[in-house]
Write an enzyme that holds these catalytic residues in place. Structure first.
Site, mmCIF file in Angstrom:
data_model
loop_
_atom_site.group_PDB
_atom_site.id
_atom_site.type_symbol
_atom_site.label_atom_id
_atom_site.label_comp_id
_atom_site.label_asym_id
_atom_site.label_seq_id
_atom_site.Cartn_x
_atom_site.Cartn_y
_atom_site.Cartn_z
ATOM 1 N N CYS A 115 0.808 -1.220 0.000
ATOM 2 C CA CYS A 115 0.000 0.000 0.000
ATOM 3 C C CYS A 115 0.846 1.278 0.000
ATOM 4 O O CYS A 115 0.365 2.347 -0.376
ATOM 5 C CB CYS A 115 -0.952 -0.001 1.183
ATOM 6 S SG CYS A 115 -2.075 -1.420 1.210
ATOM 7 N N HIS A 252 -3.103 7.142 2.295
ATOM 8 C CA HIS A 252 -3.586 5.872 1.775
ATOM 9 C C HIS A 252 -4.997 5.640 2.284
ATOM 10 O O HIS A 252 -5.281 5.799 3.474
ATOM 11 C CB HIS A 252 -2.648 4.749 2.226
ATOM 12 C CG HIS A 252 -3.186 3.377 2.011
ATOM 13 N ND1 HIS A 252 -3.731 2.978 0.813
ATOM 14 C CD2 HIS A 252 -3.282 2.312 2.847
ATOM 15 C CE1 HIS A 252 -4.126 1.722 0.916
ATOM 16 N NE2 HIS A 252 -3.875 1.302 2.141
ATOM 17 N N ASN A 282 -10.165 0.008 -0.204
ATOM 18 C CA ASN A 282 -8.701 0.023 -0.147
ATOM 19 C C ASN A 282 -8.167 -0.530 -1.463
ATOM 20 O O ASN A 282 -8.284 -1.717 -1.739
ATOM 21 C CB ASN A 282 -8.235 -0.837 1.028
ATOM 22 C CG ASN A 282 -6.722 -0.842 1.204
ATOM 23 O OD1 ASN A 282 -5.980 -0.461 0.304
ATOM 24 N ND2 ASN A 282 -6.265 -1.289 2.360
#
Length: 325
Positions: A115, A252, A282
């Site tokens: 990520c 993020h 996500n």
């Protein structure tokens, strides 16, 4: 003092056509819209079909970024793709994006920091540009996380989505001050001792399988809120900026609770936080460039704005960068 800066000259994104709501998922696993929204802030996500590979999404996002920059394939001499879901073990997804765009010069490679991959990609491209090793770089974050999800595990399958985002960075001269446009600084960290907290239980060198994503959610939450402020504070210190000076914080997009708790801890006003997790879920390395493009398109991020990007990924890897747009 004249200094080379990596200036953002184009931004783009791409999302699969298929939208899956929380109610859709509730028909597949034991969950509910209320449960997902309360714990994550996610309301829907986009999931790729068989034709929408990571490189296909990456090409679409890159084309949009090049279009905004007014540049063509002949203008790019570096392509970096941040991804944990490559089309193939090899060749790299970056080379497939390069070919799909018709770029025949320069270098292309993948970067794997989960990520945090896009932040790592920006930091890496910045080194190429500010040392004169490249003139213009395309940094892509592209993922098809739906391919590595265990759809029987309700604690993870509801969290993730697919998509891609990209920026074009161009080396330009600046005055060497925090008023310069471009990447002002980047701070990166990793600590491999935390592998078991967030990982995929397969790979060509271990099981010979793709594997599925596994996560200890509470531990990830605690680490994300409690332990990653070091890179953000380093970035503020190195760039000579403060939380009060920020126009936008683009973290993020993993979990709304993590994002808001982190912003509160750092003294970043919530109205400065760009949130897209409700729409995208996500999307790992794609989440920051997707959020950047959304905030660009709706007029929030404007030229001259001070923007911080920040992420934590499996491993753990984490990082932050300060960019004058």
């Amino acid at each position: 003092m004249v200094a080379l800066r990596s200036v953002v000259v184009g931004c783009g994104s791409a999302l699969p056509a298929r939208v899956v709501t929380n109610d859709d998922l509730a028909q597949r696993v034991d969950t509910s819209d209320e449960w997902i929204v309360q714990r994550t802030g996610i309301r829907q996500r986009h999931l790729a079909d068989e034709s929408e590979t990571t490189s296909v999404l990456g090409v679409r996002a890159a084309q949009a970024a090049l279009g905004e920059a007014g540049l063509g394939p002949e203008d790019i001499d570096l392509v970096i793709c941040a991804t944990s879901t490559p089309d193939h073990t090899f060749p790299s997804t970056a080379t497939q994006i390069q070919a799909g765009l018709g770029i025949h010069q320069g270098a292309a490679f993948d970067l794997q920091a989960v990520c945090a991959g896009f932040v790592y990609g920006v930091a890496t491209a910045d080194k190429f540009l500010t040392t004169g090793a490249a003139r213009r770089a395309l940094v892509v974050g592209a993922e098809t996380f739906s391919r590595i999800l265990d759809w029987e595990d309700r604690t993870t399958c509801v969290l993730f989505g697919d998509g891609a985002g990209a920026i074009v960075l161009e080396a330009r001269e600046g005055a060497g001050t925090k008023s310069d446009r471009g990447v002002l600084t980047a701070s990166l960290r990793s600590d491999g001792r935390h592998r078991s907290k967030l990982y995929v239980d397969g790979g060509p060198g271990s099981t010979g399988t793709t594997g599925f994503l596994r996560m200890e959610g509470r531990d990830v939450f605690r680490f994300a809120v409690g332990s990653v402020t070091d890179v953000i504070e380093d970035a503020f210190r190195a760039s000579g900026t403060t939380a009060e000076e920020l126009n936008w914080f683009v973290p993020h997009q993993a979990n709304r609770r993590i994002i808001e708790a982190s912003a509160d801890k750092l003294g970043i006003a919530r109205e400065k936080v760009v949130l897209t997790v409700d729409r995208h879920g996500n999307t790992s390395a794609a989440s920051i460039p997707l959020a950047l493009d959304a905030a660009r398109k709706d007029g929030r991020i404007r030229e001259g704005d001070l923007v911080m990007i920040e992420a934590i990924g499996g491993g753990f890897t984490w990082g932050a960068a300060v960019i004058r747009w």
